[in-house]
Design an enzyme around this catalytic site. Structure first.
Site, short mmCIF file in Angstrom:
data_model
loop_
_atom_site.label_atom_id
_atom_site.label_comp_id
_atom_site.label_asym_id
_atom_site.label_seq_id
_atom_site.Cartn_x
_atom_site.Cartn_y
_atom_site.Cartn_z
N CYS A 189 25.48 39.94 12.32
CA CYS A 189 24.11 39.55 13.06
C CYS A 189 23.27 40.00 12.84
O CYS A 189 22.83 40.31 12.44
CB CYS A 189 24.83 40.74 14.83
SG CYS A 189 23.64 40.20 16.34
N LEU A 190 22.65 38.75 12.94
CA LEU A 190 20.88 37.87 12.94
C LEU A 190 20.33 38.90 13.79
O LEU A 190 19.26 39.87 13.51
CB LEU A 190 20.72 36.81 13.41
CG LEU A 190 21.83 35.62 12.98
CD1 LEU A 190 21.21 34.25 13.22
CD2 LEU A 190 21.08 35.12 11.33
N GLY A 206 26.25 31.74 14.37
CA GLY A 206 26.74 31.75 15.82
C GLY A 206 24.70 32.12 16.41
O GLY A 206 24.58 33.43 15.31
N GLN A 242 19.58 36.52 22.04
CA GLN A 242 19.16 36.97 20.57
C GLN A 242 17.27 36.13 20.08
O GLN A 242 16.79 36.99 18.87
CB GLN A 242 19.92 36.29 19.11
CG GLN A 242 21.41 37.15 19.64
CD GLN A 242 21.70 37.08 18.72
OE1 GLN A 242 22.35 35.82 18.95
NE2 GLN A 242 22.03 37.31 17.59
N HIS A 281 31.86 36.82 19.82
CA HIS A 281 30.79 37.41 18.83
C HIS A 281 30.00 37.04 19.56
O HIS A 281 28.87 37.66 19.86
CB HIS A 281 30.78 36.96 17.10
CG HIS A 281 29.57 38.02 16.86
ND1 HIS A 281 28.67 38.84 16.05
CD2 HIS A 281 27.91 38.01 16.97
CE1 HIS A 281 28.23 39.67 15.62
NE2 HIS A 281 27.10 38.24 16.45
N GLU A 282 30.14 35.54 20.28
CA GLU A 282 28.65 35.00 20.77
C GLU A 282 28.68 35.92 22.25
O GLU A 282 27.59 35.41 22.77
CB GLU A 282 27.90 33.86 20.04
CG GLU A 282 27.91 33.43 18.75
CD GLU A 282 26.60 34.24 18.08
OE1 GLU A 282 27.02 33.97 17.05
OE2 GLU A 282 26.06 34.26 19.06
N HIS A 336 27.76 38.68 23.05
CA HIS A 336 25.65 38.72 23.24
C HIS A 336 25.24 38.78 25.35
O HIS A 336 24.78 39.40 25.19
CB HIS A 336 24.99 38.01 22.38
CG HIS A 336 25.19 38.67 20.95
ND1 HIS A 336 24.45 39.37 20.63
CD2 HIS A 336 25.17 38.18 20.20
CE1 HIS A 336 24.49 40.21 19.32
NE2 HIS A 336 24.98 38.70 18.52
#
Ligand SMILES: CNC(=O)c1cccc(C)c1Nc1nc(N2CCN(c3ccccc3Cl)CC2)nc(N2CSC[C@H]2C(=O)NC)n1
Ligand code: NI
Length: 183
Positions: free
Chosen positions: A110-111, A60, A65, A153-154, A157
């Site tokens: 997480c990226l 994701g 991000q 999660h996304e 963000h």
């Protein structure tokens, strides 16, 4: 093409901003950005491509991000039958959810977070998400299991929330009341 270098890391203010709704129909630039985000996830999951471009794998990605504070997310994930599902969505909104909770037994990554953060992240076990696809159609998705966790999660963000904000400070491995463990 998007690489991991374009992904901003914790401490960057954009990660703590509320992202703006995308006016519909989206501009060509917004559509291109969202498609690049999806392509990043596809590339990051292909061993050769990920190796070649040093891509950190993810399922994701949210526009903040890559320092684009707009309500756009991409998800590319295999379901339990191994079937790949791709989502490139504008203005996703959780319109209803279960009382029941779930959590990833591995914890979340997480990226935008270059460190392991130990602990369970309590999420809703089931969510209903309304969104507009990059092709312009309205969709209503009823999600459970890992994909439901990824969507939460996304979407977090888009609201400036990081996964570790949800981890119980007193007992990071506290299991929420009758929660479903997702392996
Ligand atoms: C299932 N858990 C674990 O495997 C997991 C396991 C250990 C530790 C942690 C901390 C875990 N946790 C975690 N691992 C992932 N990846 C596992 C590897 N994978 C992947 C890697 C290579 C090819 C193809 C793929 Cl698919 C990519 C995705 N992803 C997320 N999250 C949290 S929600 C958004 C999602 C995300 O994309 N983060 C970047 N958490
Ligand atoms: Ni993340």
């Amino acid at each position: 093409m998007l690489t991991t270098n374009e992904i901003i890391r914790e401490g960057h203010p954009t990660l703590r901003m509320a992202a703006k709704e995308v006016d519909l129909p989206p501009t060509q630039e917004e559509k291109d950005t969202l498609n690049e985000m999806l392509q990043y996830l596809i590339n990051s999951q292909d061993p050769e491509t990920a190796m070649k471009y040093n891509l950190r794998p993810g399922v994701g990605l949210a526009a903040p991000q890559i320092n684009v504070p707009k309500r756009m997310i991409a998800v590319h994930i295999a379901d339990e039958t191994g079937k790949q599902h791709s989502y490139a969505l504008l203005n996703p909104k959780i319109v209803s959810h279960s009382v029941e909770k779930s959590y990833l037994t591995t914890g979340e990554g997480c990226l935008s977070v270059d460190r392991e953060v130990a602990g369970f992240v309590p999420r809703y076990a089931r969510v209903t998400v309304k969104a507009t696809t990059v092709q312009g159609e309205q969709v209503k998705l009823r999600l459970k299991g890992l994909v439901a966790i990824v969507f939460q999660h996304e979407i977090d963000h888009l609201n400036g929330v990081m996964f570790y904000d949800h981890i119980n400070k007193q007992d990071p491995f506290h299991i929420p009341e009758n929660a479903v463990a997702i392996e």
